[in-house]
Design a protein around this motif. Structure first.
Motif, PDB file in Angstrom:
ATOM      1  N   LYS A  37       0.829  -1.201   0.002  1.00  0.00           N
ATOM      2  CA  LYS A  37      -0.074   0.011  -0.148  1.00  0.00           C
ATOM      3  C   LYS A  37       1.109   1.254   0.034  1.00  0.00           C
ATOM      4  CE  LYS A  37      -3.414   2.381   2.549  1.00  0.00           C
ATOM      5  NZ  LYS A  37      -4.095   2.475   4.063  1.00  0.00           N
ATOM      6  N   ASP A  38       2.019   1.179   1.049  1.00  0.00           N
ATOM      7  CA  ASP A  38       2.745   2.424   0.894  1.00  0.00           C
ATOM      8  C   ASP A  38       3.356   2.532  -0.416  1.00  0.00           C
ATOM      9  OD1 ASP A  38       2.470   2.485   3.605  1.00  0.00           O
ATOM     10  OD2 ASP A  38       4.075   1.516   4.149  1.00  0.00           O
ATOM     11  N   ARG A  39       3.872   1.611  -1.192  1.00  0.00           N
ATOM     12  CA  ARG A  39       4.624   1.686  -2.263  1.00  0.00           C
ATOM     13  C   ARG A  39       3.558   2.386  -3.501  1.00  0.00           C
ATOM     14  NH1 ARG A  39       9.563  -0.299  -2.560  1.00  0.00           N
ATOM     15  NH2 ARG A  39      10.068  -1.662  -0.824  1.00  0.00           N
ATOM     16  N   VAL A  40       2.270   1.734  -3.497  1.00  0.00           N
ATOM     17  CA  VAL A  40       1.355   2.222  -4.566  1.00  0.00           C
ATOM     18  C   VAL A  40       0.986   3.875  -4.183  1.00  0.00           C
ATOM     19  CG1 VAL A  40      -0.969   2.120  -5.429  1.00  0.00           C
ATOM     20  CG2 VAL A  40       0.337  -0.124  -4.955  1.00  0.00           C
ATOM     21  N   GLU A  41       0.771   4.099  -2.887  1.00  0.00           N
ATOM     22  CA  GLU A  41       0.488   5.222  -2.738  1.00  0.00           C
ATOM     23  C   GLU A  41       1.771   6.361  -3.197  1.00  0.00           C
ATOM     24  OE1 GLU A  41      -0.078   5.400   1.667  1.00  0.00           O
ATOM     25  OE2 GLU A  41      -2.426   5.020   1.237  1.00  0.00           O
ATOM     26  N   ASN A  42       2.832   5.895  -3.060  1.00  0.00           N
ATOM     27  CA  ASN A  42       4.050   6.618  -3.588  1.00  0.00           C
ATOM     28  C   ASN A  42       4.121   6.884  -4.908  1.00  0.00           C
ATOM     29  OD1 ASN A  42       5.220   7.355  -0.911  1.00  0.00           O
ATOM     30  ND2 ASN A  42       6.647   5.578  -0.911  1.00  0.00           N
ATOM     31  N   LEU A  43       3.951   5.740  -5.884  1.00  0.00           N
ATOM     32  CA  LEU A  43       3.649   5.759  -7.076  1.00  0.00           C
ATOM     33  C   LEU A  43       2.448   6.919  -7.721  1.00  0.00           C
ATOM     34  CD1 LEU A  43       3.818   2.157  -8.069  1.00  0.00           C
ATOM     35  CD2 LEU A  43       5.596   3.824  -8.483  1.00  0.00           C
ATOM     36  N   CYS A  48       1.297  12.128  -9.794  1.00  0.00           N
ATOM     37  CA  CYS A  48       0.460  13.371  -9.772  1.00  0.00           C
ATOM     38  C   CYS A  48       1.329  14.689  -9.858  1.00  0.00           C
ATOM     39  CB  CYS A  48      -0.603  13.786  -8.452  1.00  0.00           C
ATOM     40  SG  CYS A  48      -1.803  12.277  -8.337  1.00  0.00           S
ATOM     41  N   LEU A  49       2.526  14.472  -8.936  1.00  0.00           N
ATOM     42  CA  LEU A  49       3.579  15.677  -8.908  1.00  0.00           C
ATOM     43  C   LEU A  49       4.131  15.829 -10.390  1.00  0.00           C
ATOM     44  CD1 LEU A  49       5.424  14.834  -5.587  1.00  0.00           C
ATOM     45  CD2 LEU A  49       3.817  16.740  -6.033  1.00  0.00           C
ATOM     46  N   GLU A  50       4.331  14.835 -10.957  1.00  0.00           N
ATOM     47  CA  GLU A  50       4.961  15.042 -12.405  1.00  0.00           C
ATOM     48  C   GLU A  50       4.049  15.798 -13.330  1.00  0.00           C
ATOM     49  OE1 GLU A  50       6.276  11.402 -14.310  1.00  0.00           O
ATOM     50  OE2 GLU A  50       7.584  10.908 -12.576  1.00  0.00           O
ATOM     51  N   LYS A  51       2.667  15.173 -13.140  1.00  0.00           N
ATOM     52  CA  LYS A  51       1.652  16.060 -14.240  1.00  0.00           C
ATOM     53  C   LYS A  51       1.651  17.236 -13.632  1.00  0.00           C
ATOM     54  CE  LYS A  51      -1.104  11.762 -15.343  1.00  0.00           C
ATOM     55  NZ  LYS A  51      -2.156  11.294 -15.655  1.00  0.00           N
ATOM     56  N   ASN A  52       1.849  18.029 -12.477  1.00  0.00           N
ATOM     57  CA  ASN A  52       1.359  19.219 -12.021  1.00  0.00           C
ATOM     58  C   ASN A  52       2.753  19.877 -12.469  1.00  0.00           C
ATOM     59  OD1 ASN A  52      -0.996  18.889 -10.984  1.00  0.00           O
ATOM     60  ND2 ASN A  52      -0.275  18.305  -8.722  1.00  0.00           N
ATOM     61  N   GLN A  53       3.973  19.547 -12.647  1.00  0.00           N
ATOM     62  CA  GLN A  53       4.989  20.083 -13.195  1.00  0.00           C
ATOM     63  C   GLN A  53       5.062  20.472 -14.719  1.00  0.00           C
ATOM     64  OE1 GLN A  53       8.279  18.137 -11.772  1.00  0.00           O
ATOM     65  NE2 GLN A  53       7.968  18.631  -9.808  1.00  0.00           N
TER      66      GLN A  53
END
Length: 54
Positions: A37-43, A48-53
């Motif tokens: 779950k932690d790994r999927v959340e990080n992905l 999302c961060l990449e798309k916002n940049q």
């Protein structure tokens, strides 16, 4: 008699996108404290961060 080892095959799945078929293999480290779950959340967060940049 030969000794047999319980060797676990890597988990994998196939996905077809347009005309290309991708085989995705996954493996997990036993020496980590992060859950799946932690790994999927990080992905998701990183995506999302990449798309916002852009």
């Amino acid at each position: 008699m030969a000794e047999t080892k319980n060797v676990q095959q890597p988990h994998s799945f196939k996905r077809k996108l347009e005309n290309t078929t991708y085989t995705v293999k996954v493996h997990f480290s036993k020496d980590t404290d992060k859950t799946f779950k932690d790994r999927v959340e990080n992905l998701i967060i990183n995506e999302c961060l990449e798309k916002n940049q852009k």
